[in-house]
Design an enzyme around this catalytic site. Structure first.
Site, PDB file in Angstrom:
ATOM      1  CE1 TYR A   1      -4.667  -1.654   4.822  1.00 44.17           C
ATOM      2  CE2 TYR A   1      -3.535   0.409   4.425  1.00 44.17           C
ATOM      3  CZ  TYR A   1      -3.893  -0.847   4.083  1.00 44.17           C
ATOM      4  OH  TYR A   1      -4.080  -1.063   2.637  1.00 44.17           O
TER       5      TYR A   1
ATOM      6  CB  SER B   1      -0.976   0.016   1.294  1.00 40.40           C
ATOM      7  OG  SER B   1      -1.494   1.337   1.544  1.00 40.40           O
TER       8      SER B   1
END
EC number: 1.1.1.340
Length: 282
Positions: A157, A144
């Site tokens: 995350y 990501s």
């Protein structure tokens, strides 16, 4: 290589980027093994692709379980034979908008198990089998932009994606990675905001051009074009250059640099010279 992709494995394939990748491969004629822990959604999506004529196998698997991942690898090679692409894509968003000390430890552990531990297990199960066959193959890790750029309230995350980036970098085929000198390439996919069910309800990031979100199909297209290449970092969103520059500028400002030696000066100051006039008698 994308034109020669005959067999692919995609984890986290029931929705979002994983589903888009599966559809892209299947519609190009490749056999695809789709894996996800959400068995109901997975089998519905696989059935839709099969109805289009795709060669798809759905495998319900808890990718945080080492035995389940080994069974997935065995099934994939049994069904597909040689595998060209493995998309290590399973992921969850987890708690966002909370400071670290308010995130329940069990939730943080779950995020790491899916976003990091599952990727480690998939790599350990598939890479030795790919190496044994000695054919060109491509391992895609879905990380990501959060592996580089961290916002408030995203500790679980972002930390899990940093960990997955480190795994991908340790594997990469060029020195000093573990897969150097082999036929297995590695890339790390670093999407920004993607319009998928995982991020519904979150505020989209705003860039110089406004909303910079992309579709899951856009991300699948980035992966498709990179197959067989030596591209390691795969970025999908238009704001990636600006966000990365800001991040690395911030790092660079904190690096203590010694004064450059004269040999290292980019723009050395010219030395002063004194002209000497000689008089010649005739």
């Amino acid at each position: 290589m994308h034109s020669q992709t005959r067999a692919a494995v995609v984890t986290g394939a029931a929705s979002g980027i994983g589903l888009a990748l599966s559809a892209r491969f299947a519609r190009a004629g490749a056999g695809v093994v789709m894996a996800d822990v959400e068995g109901g959604a997975l089998h519905r999506r696989a059935a839709e692709l099969i109805a289009e004529g795709a060669r798809v196998t759905a495998v319900t698997a808890d990718l945080t379980d080492p035995d389940a991942v080994e069974r997935l690898a065995e099934t994939a090679f049994d069904r597909l034979g040689d595998i060209d692409v493995v998309c290590n894509n399973a992921g969850v968003l987890g708690p966002v908008g909370q400071p670290l000390w308010e995130v329940p430890l069990e939730r943080m552990r779950q995020v790491f198990e899916v976003n990091h531990w599952a990727h480690v297990l998939v790599a350990r199960a598939f890479v030795p089998r790919l190496l044994e066959r000695g054919r060109p193959a491509h391992l895609i890790h879905t990380a990501s932009m959060s592996a580089f750029v961290v916002g408030a309230g995203s500790a679980a995350y972002a930390a899990s994606k940093h960990a997955d980036l480190a795994v991908a970098r340790s594997l990469r085929a060029d020195p000093p990675g573990d897969l150097r000198g082999t036929a297995v390439r590695v890339s790390v996919l670093c999407p920004g905001r993607v319009d998928t069910p995982m991020v519904e309800g979150l505020t989209a990031p705003r860039g110089a051009g406004g909303d910079t979100s992309v579709s899951a199909e856009d991300v699948a297209g980035v992966v498709w074009e990179a197959l067989g290449s030596d591209r390691f970092y795969l970025f999908s969103n238009s704001d990636a250059p600006l966000r990365l520059r800001d991040q690395f500028d911030d790092v660079w400002r904190h690096v203590p640099l010694p004064p450059p030696s004269p040999e290292e000066e980019l723009w050395p100051v010219p030395k002063t010279t004194t002209a000497t006039t000689a008089t010649t008698k005739h």
